[in-house]
Enzyme design. Sequence first.
Site, PDB file in Angstrom:
ATOM      1  N   CYS A  79       5.537  -0.170   7.151  1.00 34.54           N
ATOM      2  CA  CYS A  79       5.329   1.143   6.224  1.00 34.54           C
ATOM      3  C   CYS A  79       6.624   1.340   5.335  1.00 34.54           C
ATOM      4  CB  CYS A  79       5.209   2.156   7.101  1.00 34.54           C
ATOM      5  SG  CYS A  79       4.748   3.825   6.404  1.00 34.54           S
ATOM      6  N   LEU A  80       6.630   1.762   4.128  1.00 32.59           N
ATOM      7  CA  LEU A  80       7.612   2.107   3.275  1.00 32.59           C
ATOM      8  C   LEU A  80       8.204   3.424   3.914  1.00 32.59           C
ATOM      9  CD1 LEU A  80       6.137   1.270  -0.278  1.00 32.59           C
ATOM     10  CD2 LEU A  80       7.850   0.191   0.884  1.00 32.59           C
ATOM     11  N   HIS A 108      -4.401   1.537   7.576  1.00 31.48           N
ATOM     12  CA  HIS A 108      -2.893   1.950   7.624  1.00 31.48           C
ATOM     13  C   HIS A 108      -2.859   3.301   6.826  1.00 31.48           C
ATOM     14  CE1 HIS A 108       1.552   1.546   7.727  1.00 31.48           C
ATOM     15  NE2 HIS A 108       1.240   2.269   6.574  1.00 31.48           N
ATOM     16  N   GLU A 109      -3.517   2.938   5.514  1.00 28.15           N
ATOM     17  CA  GLU A 109      -3.227   4.151   4.287  1.00 28.15           C
ATOM     18  C   GLU A 109      -3.914   5.295   4.597  1.00 28.15           C
ATOM     19  OE1 GLU A 109      -0.697   3.845   2.551  1.00 28.15           O
ATOM     20  OE2 GLU A 109      -0.395   1.883   2.980  1.00 28.15           O
ATOM     21  N   GLN A 125       3.177  10.014   1.008  1.00 28.50           N
ATOM     22  CA  GLN A 125       4.342   9.207   1.039  1.00 28.50           C
ATOM     23  C   GLN A 125       5.480   9.858  -0.120  1.00 28.50           C
ATOM     24  OE1 GLN A 125       2.303   5.323   1.787  1.00 28.50           O
ATOM     25  NE2 GLN A 125       4.284   5.077   2.888  1.00 28.50           N
ATOM     26  N   HIS A 163      -2.225   7.981   6.913  1.00 26.55           N
ATOM     27  CA  HIS A 163      -1.524   8.532   6.138  1.00 26.55           C
ATOM     28  C   HIS A 163      -2.171   9.867   5.656  1.00 26.55           C
ATOM     29  CE1 HIS A 163       2.392   6.495   6.021  1.00 26.55           C
ATOM     30  NE2 HIS A 163       1.825   5.386   5.599  1.00 26.55           N
ATOM     31  N   GLY A 219       0.799  -1.214  -0.207  1.00 27.16           N
ATOM     32  CA  GLY A 219      -0.127  -0.067  -0.076  1.00 27.16           C
ATOM     33  C   GLY A 219       0.737   1.198  -0.186  1.00 27.16           C
TER      34      GLY A 219
HETATM   35  C1  Y12 Z   1      -0.405  -4.353   6.697  1.00 29.70           C
HETATM   36  C2  Y12 Z   1      -0.139  -3.120   7.396  1.00 29.70           C
HETATM   37  C3  Y12 Z   1       0.150  -2.068   6.462  1.00 29.70           C
HETATM   38  C4  Y12 Z   1       0.163  -2.248   5.103  1.00 29.70           C
HETATM   39  C5  Y12 Z   1       0.266  -1.166   4.305  1.00 29.70           C
HETATM   40  C6  Y12 Z   1       1.522  -0.936   3.376  1.00 29.70           C
HETATM   41  N1  Y12 Z   1       2.800  -1.346   4.158  1.00 29.70           N
HETATM   42  C7  Y12 Z   1       3.838  -1.631   3.148  1.00 29.70           C
HETATM   43  O1  Y12 Z   1       3.629  -2.085   1.988  1.00 29.70           O
HETATM   44  C8  Y12 Z   1       5.151  -1.853   3.681  1.00 29.70           C
HETATM   45  C9  Y12 Z   1       6.087  -2.324   2.960  1.00 29.70           C
HETATM   46  C10 Y12 Z   1       7.462  -2.393   3.293  1.00 29.70           C
HETATM   47  C11 Y12 Z   1       8.491  -2.829   2.462  1.00 29.70           C
HETATM   48  C12 Y12 Z   1       9.739  -2.752   2.566  1.00 29.70           C
HETATM   49  O2  Y12 Z   1      10.602  -3.086   1.592  1.00 29.70           O
HETATM   50  C13 Y12 Z   1      11.443  -2.475   1.012  1.00 29.70           C
HETATM   51  O3  Y12 Z   1      11.354  -1.157   1.133  1.00 29.70           O
HETATM   52  C14 Y12 Z   1      11.919  -2.981  -0.422  1.00 29.70           C
HETATM   53  C15 Y12 Z   1      10.113  -2.091   3.670  1.00 29.70           C
HETATM   54  O4  Y12 Z   1      11.593  -2.137   3.928  1.00 29.70           O
HETATM   55  C16 Y12 Z   1      12.354  -2.824   4.997  1.00 29.70           C
HETATM   56  O5  Y12 Z   1      11.765  -3.599   5.879  1.00 29.70           O
HETATM   57  C17 Y12 Z   1      13.829  -2.742   4.928  1.00 29.70           C
HETATM   58  C18 Y12 Z   1       9.449  -2.165   4.655  1.00 29.70           C
HETATM   59  C19 Y12 Z   1       8.137  -1.928   4.473  1.00 29.70           C
HETATM   60  C20 Y12 Z   1      -0.419  -3.369   4.546  1.00 29.70           C
HETATM   61  C21 Y12 Z   1      -0.552  -4.569   5.442  1.00 29.70           C
HETATM   62 CO    CO Z   2       2.620   3.569   5.683  1.00 31.20          CO
END
Ligand code: Y12
Ligand code: CO
Length: 173
Positions: free
Chosen positions: A95-96, A137-138, A50, A141, A45
């Site tokens: 979270c990204l 979550h989104e 962001q 934001h 997401g």
């Molecule tokens: C459950 C809770 C929140 C969400 C919302 C969206 N969150 C994400 O998409 C998080 C992704 C994420 C990806 C990562 O990997 C990279 O950046 C390559 C990250 O990085 C590390 O862990 C180093 C952190 C978060 C969806 C479902």
């Molecule tokens: Co986030």
Amino acid sequence: MKLPIITYPDKRLKIVSNPVKVFDAELHTFLDDMYETMMATNGLGLAAIQVDRPIQVLILNIPNEEGEQYQEGLLEIINPQITFSDGSLFFQEGCLSVPGFYEEVERYEKVIISYLNRHGEGCSLEADELLSVAVQHEMDHLAGKLFIEKLSYSRRKKFEKEYKKAQKEKKRQ
Ligand code: Y12
Ligand code: CO
């Protein structure tokens, strides 16, 4: 085009986003750029703030049971409002904008939202499980809130210490 993602503690993440009023080609290109950015960073997401656009836009792409993400499953959600919420659950979120950290957070178990699609048409979404957590979550934001703000005082302190340390290490590399 892949866009740069703002990371905590950047103050722009606290901005409250404005509703979208114009559903034109520029918005469509921005949505496509958000999708490219989310996929390139393994996200599920992403909210517009962001990538430094304070508008009420979020995208979600929840994997299927095999863990695969398909563009057909992409949700583009504009000006969302929660119209119904029920229950509660705890879920480990990431979270990204807070890379490398995952923490358990309480959310509604089920939500129904109303929103507009990229053409400005009214839609509704009934969400539970991972989709419900991700949409909440989104939507946080869009209100300038991060999931780490939902942590207890002691867990937040621990997070701040570990995050600062990780940032220092990253800078050294
Ligand atoms: C459950 C809770 C929140 C969400 C919302 C969206 N969150 C994400 O998409 C998080 C992704 C994420 C990806 C990562 O990997 C990279 O950046 C390559 C990250 O990085 C590390 O862990 C180093 C952190 C978060 C969806 C479902
Ligand atoms: Co986030």
